[in-house]
Design a protein around this motif. Structure first.
Motif, PDB file in Angstrom:
ATOM      1  N   ILE A 442       0.855  -1.204   0.000  1.00 56.93           N
ATOM      2  CA  ILE A 442       0.000   0.000   0.000  1.00 56.93           C
ATOM      3  C   ILE A 442       0.887   1.249   0.000  1.00 56.93           C
ATOM      4  N   VAL A 443       2.003   1.187   0.714  1.00 59.33           N
ATOM      5  CA  VAL A 443       2.851   2.385   0.817  1.00 59.33           C
ATOM      6  C   VAL A 443       4.113   2.333  -0.046  1.00 59.33           C
ATOM      7  N   PHE A 444       4.502   1.155  -0.512  1.00 58.01           N
ATOM      8  CA  PHE A 444       5.702   1.073  -1.362  1.00 58.01           C
ATOM      9  C   PHE A 444       5.345   0.484  -2.720  1.00 58.01           C
ATOM     10  N   ASN A 445       5.854   1.112  -3.765  1.00 54.51           N
ATOM     11  CA  ASN A 445       5.617   0.590  -5.115  1.00 54.51           C
ATOM     12  C   ASN A 445       6.678  -0.460  -5.448  1.00 54.51           C
ATOM     13  N   PRO A 446       6.553  -1.110  -6.604  1.00 55.38           N
ATOM     14  CA  PRO A 446       7.505  -2.198  -6.914  1.00 55.38           C
ATOM     15  C   PRO A 446       8.968  -1.747  -6.951  1.00 55.38           C
ATOM     16  N   VAL A 447       9.243  -0.506  -7.301  1.00 48.57           N
ATOM     17  CA  VAL A 447      10.644  -0.043  -7.334  1.00 48.57           C
ATOM     18  C   VAL A 447      11.204   0.006  -5.912  1.00 48.57           C
ATOM     19  N   GLN A 448      10.447   0.595  -5.000  1.00 55.98           N
ATOM     20  CA  GLN A 448      10.902   0.666  -3.608  1.00 55.98           C
ATOM     21  C   GLN A 448      11.036  -0.741  -3.013  1.00 55.98           C
ATOM     22  N   MET A 449      10.067  -1.590  -3.313  1.00 59.59           N
ATOM     23  CA  MET A 449      10.115  -2.967  -2.799  1.00 59.59           C
ATOM     24  C   MET A 449      11.351  -3.686  -3.346  1.00 59.59           C
ATOM     25  N   ARG A 450      11.640  -3.445  -4.629  1.00 55.35           N
ATOM     26  CA  ARG A 450      12.796  -4.117  -5.236  1.00 55.35           C
ATOM     27  C   ARG A 450      14.096  -3.662  -4.557  1.00 55.35           C
ATOM     28  N   LEU A 451      14.208  -2.351  -4.314  1.00 52.17           N
ATOM     29  CA  LEU A 451      15.410  -1.841  -3.638  1.00 52.17           C
ATOM     30  C   LEU A 451      15.588  -2.500  -2.274  1.00 52.17           C
ATOM     31  N   MET A 452      14.508  -2.550  -1.505  1.00 50.95           N
ATOM     32  CA  MET A 452      14.610  -3.119  -0.151  1.00 50.95           C
ATOM     33  C   MET A 452      14.945  -4.601  -0.207  1.00 50.95           C
TER      34      MET A 452
ATOM     35  N   VAL B 179      15.540  10.668  -8.008  1.00 49.34           N
ATOM     36  CA  VAL B 179      15.639   9.983  -9.300  1.00 49.34           C
ATOM     37  C   VAL B 179      16.813   9.013  -9.196  1.00 49.34           C
ATOM     38  N   LEU B 180      16.528   7.740  -9.385  1.00 47.79           N
ATOM     39  CA  LEU B 180      17.572   6.725  -9.323  1.00 47.79           C
ATOM     40  C   LEU B 180      18.430   6.777 -10.594  1.00 47.79           C
ATOM     41  N   PRO B 181      19.661   6.284 -10.539  1.00 45.15           N
ATOM     42  CA  PRO B 181      20.534   6.295 -11.713  1.00 45.15           C
ATOM     43  C   PRO B 181      19.916   5.583 -12.918  1.00 45.15           C
ATOM     44  N   THR B 182      19.012   4.656 -12.648  1.00 47.22           N
ATOM     45  CA  THR B 182      18.327   3.943 -13.726  1.00 47.22           C
ATOM     46  C   THR B 182      17.089   4.695 -14.222  1.00 47.22           C
ATOM     47  N   GLY B 183      16.801   5.846 -13.634  1.00 47.97           N
ATOM     48  CA  GLY B 183      15.741   6.710 -14.140  1.00 47.97           C
ATOM     49  C   GLY B 183      14.421   6.648 -13.408  1.00 47.97           C
ATOM     50  N   GLU B 184      14.221   5.626 -12.571  1.00 48.20           N
ATOM     51  CA  GLU B 184      12.959   5.587 -11.818  1.00 48.20           C
ATOM     52  C   GLU B 184      12.936   6.722 -10.790  1.00 48.20           C
ATOM     53  N   ILE B 185      11.725   7.245 -10.550  1.00 53.33           N
ATOM     54  CA  ILE B 185      11.553   8.288  -9.533  1.00 53.33           C
ATOM     55  C   ILE B 185      10.831   7.666  -8.341  1.00 53.33           C
ATOM     56  N   ILE B 186      11.440   7.759  -7.153  1.00 56.33           N
ATOM     57  CA  ILE B 186      10.787   7.200  -5.955  1.00 56.33           C
ATOM     58  C   ILE B 186      10.745   8.239  -4.839  1.00 56.33           C
ATOM     59  N   TRP B 187       9.839   8.018  -3.895  1.00 58.49           N
ATOM     60  CA  TRP B 187       9.919   8.671  -2.586  1.00 58.49           C
ATOM     61  C   TRP B 187      10.552   7.665  -1.634  1.00 58.49           C
ATOM     62  N   THR B 188      11.402   8.151  -0.741  1.00 54.97           N
ATOM     63  CA  THR B 188      12.148   7.231   0.121  1.00 54.97           C
ATOM     64  C   THR B 188      11.389   6.851   1.384  1.00 54.97           C
ATOM     65  N   GLY B 189      10.408   7.659   1.810  1.00 54.37           N
ATOM     66  CA  GLY B 189       9.757   7.374   3.088  1.00 54.37           C
ATOM     67  C   GLY B 189       8.366   7.972   3.141  1.00 54.37           C
ATOM     68  N   ALA B 190       8.042   8.620   4.234  1.00 57.01           N
ATOM     69  CA  ALA B 190       6.750   9.280   4.399  1.00 57.01           C
ATOM     70  C   ALA B 190       6.985  10.588   5.155  1.00 57.01           C
ATOM     71  N   ASN B 191       5.966  11.455   5.164  1.00 60.64           N
ATOM     72  CA  ASN B 191       6.137  12.786   5.771  1.00 60.64           C
ATOM     73  C   ASN B 191       5.842  12.751   7.271  1.00 60.64           C
ATOM     74  N   VAL B 192       6.507  11.853   7.964  1.00 58.36           N
ATOM     75  CA  VAL B 192       6.175  11.634   9.372  1.00 58.36           C
ATOM     76  C   VAL B 192       7.417  11.689  10.252  1.00 58.36           C
ATOM     77  N   LEU B 193       7.178  11.951  11.537  1.00 59.21           N
ATOM     78  CA  LEU B 193       8.263  12.102  12.504  1.00 59.21           C
ATOM     79  C   LEU B 193       8.795  10.766  13.000  1.00 59.21           C
ATOM     80  N   LYS B 194       8.000   9.720  12.858  1.00 57.35           N
ATOM     81  CA  LYS B 194       8.415   8.374  13.283  1.00 57.35           C
ATOM     82  C   LYS B 194       8.075   7.418  12.155  1.00 57.35           C
ATOM     83  N   ASN B 195       8.942   6.444  11.939  1.00 53.53           N
ATOM     84  CA  ASN B 195       8.693   5.559  10.817  1.00 53.53           C
ATOM     85  C   ASN B 195       9.373   4.228  11.087  1.00 53.53           C
TER      86      ASN B 195
END
Lengths: 472, 472
Positions: A442-452, B179-195
């Motif tokens: 729900i919170v991670f797309n396949p690219v993020q999942m692949r990285l992890m 933007v990853l070197p392979t061109g995909e665009i991701i967000w790394t986390g969420a806009n929260v203080l704890k994760n």
């Protein structure tokens, strides 16, 4: 050698002999009572029997064990105190349950550098108290601090009530000694407050839920202990008003050292559970905020309390209870800390560890209740409101087993989709572990999942260490 | 199309046409003047010509460029303001110099949630001022804050004087669009203080020096702006006493908002360089501490200043200069902030960014001076003493080119080995980049190096993005 109750396909008698050679016979357990004891953590009512429980005494022994498991592809579940709420310490694949409970020494409290070096099997509260005796402070304190261990806190990146002012575990970990799944022992960083030297392996290990390595020593940052604190309990007729007051307090420039939210059920059930603390509660009260400020100057703290009081009054707060003395403070904190156990003793439940940007809390709370109505479940909400971290306890109550194991899942998905739409995520401090991993997409797309997953494969090529946690 | 001065083996005319199609012709530069402008950063006197400078306007354009470079194995050097001190933005392999300077919008200052969403090309001081206007505070402020950009600060995990109380960049980054070197665009986390949701990709990107991805948006945590501060300059006859006073101040429970150390040369050269600020200086003075406290209550701050004054007196401090007003504070800060430039204008130099546990500072300083005697170099030391972060500026002075390029390296190795033996590391805030990478094996063994290189390979399989930085 005691009788073996169950040996998984990959674990054979000769491996047990090897483990005995490494750790000594008395620290390798295969008797049913011990296996049962380590078959569960605090997650719902889940149980999985490991094949063997091992209690190594140091990093070198852990290294030797992991080398064998890596070679023979034997699943290993690391465990600290087993107080986790997402099933991170459940040995769901059998194999080795590796307990770090014997690594329980506080190695050095360094008062010159405000750092502590500790082993992972130290009880969090024991560590905090030893540090406090030196006039220093290690703030992260999960509600389970009396029983949880620092190694588990690091694995889950735990928070607790003080996080709102002082940050979570990751903000205090400077350096870690870690045994990798392949058996090498590394330090992740240096014992320094600033570090721009290579990738941040330390923060990759913190919160990785025991899937990338086993922490055997931790260097933690300490801060001076604040000398004073004041505590107040603020009642609200409308829980949404309570949530809305939270961000107003921060927006006005206050940074309380705790800002806890509890729905009426939470505090009522906790009073019944604890049975020796009574908070006078008006019939109309539907929620409370427990607000603490701390520091070294009483006049400043009094002013802060006044300022915060004025703000909550703008959100229809009732009569504020100011804690009179240390005893009343302790009682209020006891009520708050034991809500989780109280809910658990009251009913079968599922706990969701939602977290959103703090000003979105009212929207989240309303949404949770609406989704509850739609799917027919009652929820008890409480948590670290200052961090936007709301624990949603879904109560089984009158739900049929069919609903509980079936349609409820769709309700949880809706809650998490709401959380995501608000900029939040699905776990603030409990982790993903075993029971939340289906929701991770729900919170991670396949690219993020692949990285992890690639990071996991890089650290653990044989996929032995807490495999099947966080993701499959 | 302008004349092309140099095209590396992998970069061909047809790629330039593709870049023009992506960004528009006017944002693809191959004329010598522009190439020269982007051939250096602030690291020593190093210059490397890129083949082309590209200034994309958004993440999608960066993605398209990286896809092409990934396909054709064209080296890409990302660059924010080019104020770095370890050569991170030097295009040492030619190829594409990718500037994020057009991504220069502050997208949203969220006063409800105390967060800002910004693009990487915003000047740090511009961002800080915009935030300050809302009564909020983003503390990390490198000395170059008037010219550096937030994207570069994130790449290097920058610090600055306020880090001692408020932490470094990593402590404020909640979520990154990358933007990853392979061109995909991701967000790394969420806009929260704890994760506690999956691996901490955010902290893997922070401080990765542009080798794992290009940050195109950052969500940063803000805090309420302290209303008051007090500043004092404390002279010492013995620089080692000054360093020893630092940890005594923290051990006594004070947490200053700045705790800067400067040797006599540093402040003298800076006075000459700045030319309009005069600090009265006794002949015997060999070092200063610049100490600031901040907060919201003047009585509390006065008490803190008194307490700190008493402590420094125990370390043979001279007459303390208390800044009278905003102007004097600004002047003192100007002197401190411009030390780096002053040293640079004074002589060819190499700057080492050592960091140790703070109580080890006196040992480090003594060691640096002894190693200097042994190898015949003069050093000017200054830095963020409260964090144990000492900038060691090695001055070329009378050294022959042979010594400078030869035996000096052994002296630097000895400094770094000392740093390591004290629990420290070789960069606190400047990064490893190009010029420190030979020294990295002093602090990391082959296992740690293998992990980091594998992470790099995982993010950047074609090794195009800032290749040859941090490690080969």
């Amino acid at each position: 050698m005691p009788m073996i109750t169950a040996v998984s396909s990959s674990l054979a008698i000769e491996h047990l002999f090897l483990f005995q050679q490494i750790c000594g016979e008395k620290y390798v357990f295969v008797d049913e009572e011990v296996l049962h004891h380590y078959s569960h953590d605090e997650t719902e009512d889940l149980h999985f029997l490991p094949d063997v429980v091992i209690k190594p005494g140091n990093a070198e022994e852990i290294s030797s064990i992991l080398k064998i498991c890596n070679q023979y592809k034997i699943p290993v579940t690391p465990r600290a105190a087993g107080t986790g709420l997402s099933g991170g310490a459940l040995p769901h694949l059998g194999g080795v349950l590796l307990s770090v409970e014997r690594l329980n020494k506080i190695i050095n409290i360094d008062e010159r550098n405000l750092q502590v070096v500790t082993e992972p099997g130290v009880i969090t509260e024991v560590l905090q108290n030893a540090i406090k005796e030196k006039g220093l402070f290690y703030p992260p304190d999960p509600s389970s601090r009396g029983s949880c261990m620092i190694g588990g806190n690091i694995a889950e990146n735990s928070g607790g009530p003080k996080a709102v002012k002082y940050g979570v575990v990751k903000d205090y970990v400077l350096n870690l000694e870690v045994v990798l799944p392949t058996g090498e022992i590394i330090w992740t960083g240096a014992n320094v407050l600033k570090n721009a030297t290579g990738y941040n392996l330390t923060q990759l290990i913190v919160g990785s839920e025991g899937t990338l390595g086993i922490v055997t020593k931790a260097v933690l940052r300490l801060i001076p202990l604040p000398k004073l604190d004041l505590l107040m309990l603020v009642p609200f007729k409308d829980p949404v008003d309570a949530c809305a007051a939270v961000s107003a307090i921060f927006a006005a420039g206050f940074v309380p050292s705790a800002m806890e939210f509890m729905e009426r059920d939470a505090i009522e059930w906790s009073m019944r559970f604890v049975n020796d603390c009574i908070v006078p509660m008006n019939d109309e009260t539907q929620a409370h905020l427990l607000i603490e400020v701390d520091g070294n100057d009483i006049d400043v703290l009094m002013k802060e309390m006044e300022g915060i009081s004025e703000i909550v009054m703008g959100f229809n707060a009732g009569d504020i209870l100011f804690a009179d003395d240390a005893q009343q403070k302790a009682e209020l904190w006891k009520l708050r800390r034991r809500v989780g156990e109280a809910v658990k003793s009251h009913s079968v439940y599922k706990e969701e560890d939602t977290v959103v940007p703090r000003a979105e809390l009212p929207v989240l709370l309303k949404g949770v209740k609406e989704i509850g109505k739609k799917y027919g479940f009652h929820s008890v909400c409480y948590g670290h409101a200052g961090d936007g971290n709301l624990h949603v306890n879904i109560i089984k109550g009158e739900l049929s087993d069919e609903q509980w194991n079936g349609s409820l899942k769709q309700g949880i998905i809706e809650i998490f989709e709401l959380v995501k739409s608000l900029g939040g995520t699905i776990s603030g401090e409990h982790g993903i572990g075993l029971v939340q991993k289906d929701y991770l997409p729900i919170v991670f797309n396949p690219v993020q999942m692949r990285l992890m997953k690639s990071i996991k494969a890089l650290f653990d090529p044989a996929n032995i260490l807490n495999a099947g946690k966080i993701f499959d």
